[in-house]
Scaffold this active site. Structure first.
Site, PDB file in Angstrom:
ATOM      1  N   HIS A 104      -6.741  -5.524  -1.849  1.00 16.93           N
ATOM      2  CA  HIS A 104      -5.389  -4.963  -1.623  1.00 16.93           C
ATOM      3  C   HIS A 104      -4.226  -4.746  -0.591  1.00 16.93           C
ATOM      4  O   HIS A 104      -3.497  -5.277  -1.811  1.00 16.93           O
ATOM      5  CB  HIS A 104      -6.173  -3.453  -0.679  1.00 16.93           C
ATOM      6  N   SER A 162       0.771  -1.202   0.512  1.00 16.64           N
ATOM      7  CA  SER A 162       0.090   0.153  -0.173  1.00 16.64           C
ATOM      8  C   SER A 162       0.672   1.415  -0.542  1.00 16.64           C
ATOM      9  O   SER A 162       1.497   1.398  -0.799  1.00 16.64           O
ATOM     10  CB  SER A 162      -1.113  -0.199   1.094  1.00 16.64           C
ATOM     11  N   ASP A 216      -8.695  -5.555  -6.333  1.00 12.13           N
ATOM     12  CA  ASP A 216      -8.614  -4.222  -5.075  1.00 12.13           C
ATOM     13  C   ASP A 216      -9.014  -2.798  -6.605  1.00 12.13           C
ATOM     14  O   ASP A 216      -7.848  -2.725  -7.337  1.00 12.13           O
ATOM     15  CB  ASP A 216      -6.659  -4.359  -5.181  1.00 12.13           C
TER      16      ASP A 216
END
Lengths: 480, 480
Positions: B457, B186, B401
């Site tokens: 994600h 991320s 995601d």
């Protein structure tokens, strides 16, 4: 006066029905119907009305179509009547009954022996009367008394199903007034619109027998519709789901001019691109691209999987006993085997009143065993005709199905050139986005299209809660 | 002779390390490190080496960065050393430790009280030495002794993390020889390439202290990389996953010229298209588009969900106790709450040797509480620089995601203009397609890109088996 006339008409209709019924019941074969109070594997009496039976169709009624009928658990008099077909062609409607919309299914914690049954949630028969039909002949428990009877095709089968429906309604005149719908998934996308059209024009012309079927519309899930469009859409679908790279997709699109079905008739470069695409998709579960590929026919060079496959082929009972409920749900192929174990049990066949000696080994999908010719390459023309009627249609797509991708389905729906009545929007169940929908109209005709987010080929198998909510709303004339 | 010289060099290096260590250990704060033998909620002694500690960085070492270090359970001497960061910015590395790659996690059958811990499968520490770092300051248990210390940004934080790493290695000279990797997911997509570049050029220049970090490469999962590219790719992603219609997508593409980020600066039609798109995506779980949206901040007009949300906000323990393991897995937001309950327990803090009074309420993601400026809008330039080194990189994307869609990630990778070394192909775990991969090179540089099919994600949270297999192969220099 008008009311009296209507009442008289109703009486006449009922009498005609009764007369035809008496006529028909003179043949002992054609009237075979049994109310099933208990089922092997289910504890106690069934808390719903289940009937099975045969209806003879075709020449000399040599084709005996088997059905399962469940009355609505709400109000069988007022609730719609749905004739439901399954795909293949050759898949038994017992698959729809158990794994999609029927009131019972298998307990997936399997310990060997006869699979046990339990009531299930989100059964469509809570609010619908459903006739589950084993068609075409050779499917499930349907059979033919002659060898020629087994040879069939799309036209012949659609005509036989329609004949079945008329005869069934003659035998069940109390359902003649119910709103009538025809539905099914997968390959049913070919016969359903054909049958709907037959019923529609027949009732316009005044067919024989004059039954006044109260036809309202049709429902199709991930329907096979146009051999070319459906198959061709697998390539853009695979690209969208990032199973093939942007580069390869762009190359194939250019080299094949967007036609991936006739790749070998196109350029060599196109053919090689399409081969590369096929290689990339080889081990993908085409029914739900996120599920593991649990079929045991594809030879994957992986010892662990091969062992599983061998064990499954040699001793399915032992194999299934070792699996958890989770694996069964995830590997629909394993879950399906329970139906085979169940339907081939002697007590089960007796309980279902399957005629002895009419059927060898029962297969959930008797794909290779049918003498069936797929001679209707596209049913789009039927949809186009129906879009000029006052009927209503619900078409839905599990959006992770690569066998009949939503892309192709949307493409042929667009080709009908209907008017967009409601624009694309999310539809919800339990506060969550269950998929997206849009609605088209053409004068009195209305078509609702919906995706079921995350669902595979037979959407209710993957998203039962969402699918039942969708069906329930649509049948009640609500918006999704 | 060469060997003798090498041995001498090693000895010198070790001595330097020792010297620096002695130097550093004169400050009692900077050397805080504790070996943790037991953890509240885990039965018995931990069957792995866990160390926690603080390393002071920045001016007067006012910033105290907290870490968890787990030694490889295979061969800590030979296995790589990985510095792992989490995203946010502001998410504690305990999230990566518990939910991604660490050796223990929560038992998801929660009955109230302190959540219990259990060993978990597919832990990366089976074969890797991992330093889990709470950074930037204000994240997890990291804190500052001064108010100004809390004010930070991408550059400052990257520099502090690098400083941390050097000091940590000085304190742990036995790991100086191990292959070193920097990784994260991320938002770590911003600092990781910055830190890697710092280390790389520093060691080329001969930084101070001269540590000869044995840097080999970096790993990033669904990394935030370029604010524009990442965000802009959400629209084509949503279209591919059929969350927005073909018509709306085509309209937006034309009206916005493919730029959906600056929609309001474009035409009115573009702005209205983008608004319509945002409306369609409003209730979609951006982390995994097929999962329900379980956040309790979005106001959805649904009574059932509102009740859940209220119950969750008012009494998380009771709420969580009512949930099954399945719901926890499906609603990562619920599962995350266990870490909050655990990390805010007094015994836990004591066991972890968290300094008393340095931290108020521990948040898994302290997003709003940071005084952080995101001043690096794009880390693509860093990747481009690194692609001229002899390092190796693994970039992977959970392909479901929508927060950092694979489309954007592939776009910036393509912009590096590397040479395609291995073409797009499926990669497998346990005989199943786990995703797709391709490999690029640029002289000695090698970048492996992989999708993780069906993952959201933070991919290992969704597909732990697949992700660990991927990591293990890549770290062992095998092909995926």
């Amino acid at each position: 006066m008008a009311e009296a006339a209507a009442a008289q008409h109703q009486l006449l209709l009922a009498c005609t029905g009764l007369l035809l019924l008496l006529l028909v019941s003179s043949s002992s074969v054609a009237t075979a119907r049994s109310i099933i109070k208990t089922l092997p594997g289910f504890p106690g009496e069934l808390p719903f009305y289940l009937e099975t039976g045969y209806v003879g169709v075709g020449e000399n009624e040599s084709v005996q179509l088997f059905y399962y009928f469940v009355k609505s658990q709400r109000n069988p008099v007022l609730d719609p009547l749905v004739l439901w077909l399954t795909g293949g062609p050759g898949c038994s409607t017992l698959s729809a009954f158990f794994y999609e919309s029927g009131p019972v299914s298998f307990n997936l914690t399997y310990n060997g022996g006869l699979p046990t049954l339990e009531l299930k949630e989100y059964t469509w028969t809570e609010t619908l009367n459903i006739i589950y039909l084993d068609a075409p002949v050779g499917t499930g428990f349907s059979y033919s008394t002659t060898q020629e009877g087994y040879t069939t095709d799309d036209y012949k089968s659609a005509a036989q199903i329609y004949e079945f429906l008329k005869k069934w309604l003659i035998q069940h005149p109390e359902f003649l007034k119910n709103n009538l719908y025809i539905g099914g998934d997968s390959y049913s996308g070919i016969p359903v619109p054909m049958i709907v059209q037959d019923i529609y024009y027949d009732s316009e012309r005044g067919g024989s027998p004059r039954l006044n079927l109260n036809l309202q519309g049709y429902v199709l899930g991930n329907p096979v519709t146009d051999a070319y469009i459906d198959k061709n859409s697998r390539v853009p679908f695979a690209h969208r789901l990032t199973l093939i790279s942007d580069g390869l997709y762009e190359s194939a699109k250019a080299n094949c001019n967007g036609d991936y079905v006739n790749a070998n008739a196109s350029s060599e470069q196109c053919e090689s691109d399409v081969q590369e695409i096929e290689e990339l998709l080889r081990d993908i579960n085409i029914q739900q691209i996120l599920d593991p590929d649990c079929t045991f026919s594809s030879p994957i060079p992986n010892e662990e999987k091969s062992n599983l496959q061998r064990s499954l082929a040699e001793n399915p009972t032992d194999f299934l006993s070792q699996l958890g409920e989770e694996t069964m749900y995830f590997c629909h192929d394993y879950m399906y085997i329970l139906s085979e174990t169940w339907a081939n049990n002697r007590d089960v066949r007796e309980a279902l009143h399957v005629r002895e000696g009419t059927k060898g080994y029962w297969k959930r999908c008797n794909i290779s065993g049918l003498a069936y010719t797929e001679d209707v390459i596209s049913s789009v023309a039927y949809h186009r005709n129906l879009s000029k009627t006052g009927l209503r249609a619900l078409i839905y797509s599990g959006d992770h199905d690569m066998s009949v991708p939503h892309i192709g389905t949307q493409q042929w729906i667009d080709s009908l050139n209907l008017t967009l009545a409601d624009t694309w929007r999310a539809w919800y169940t339990e506060g969550q986005v269950a998929g997206y929908t849009k609605r088209y109209t053409n004068d009195d005709f209305a078509l609702t299209y919906a995706t079921v987010k995350g669902a595979g080929h037979v959407a209710p198998e993957y998203k039962p809660q969402q699918c039942y909510a969708m069906l329930k709303r649509w049948f009640a004339y609500y918006q999704l």
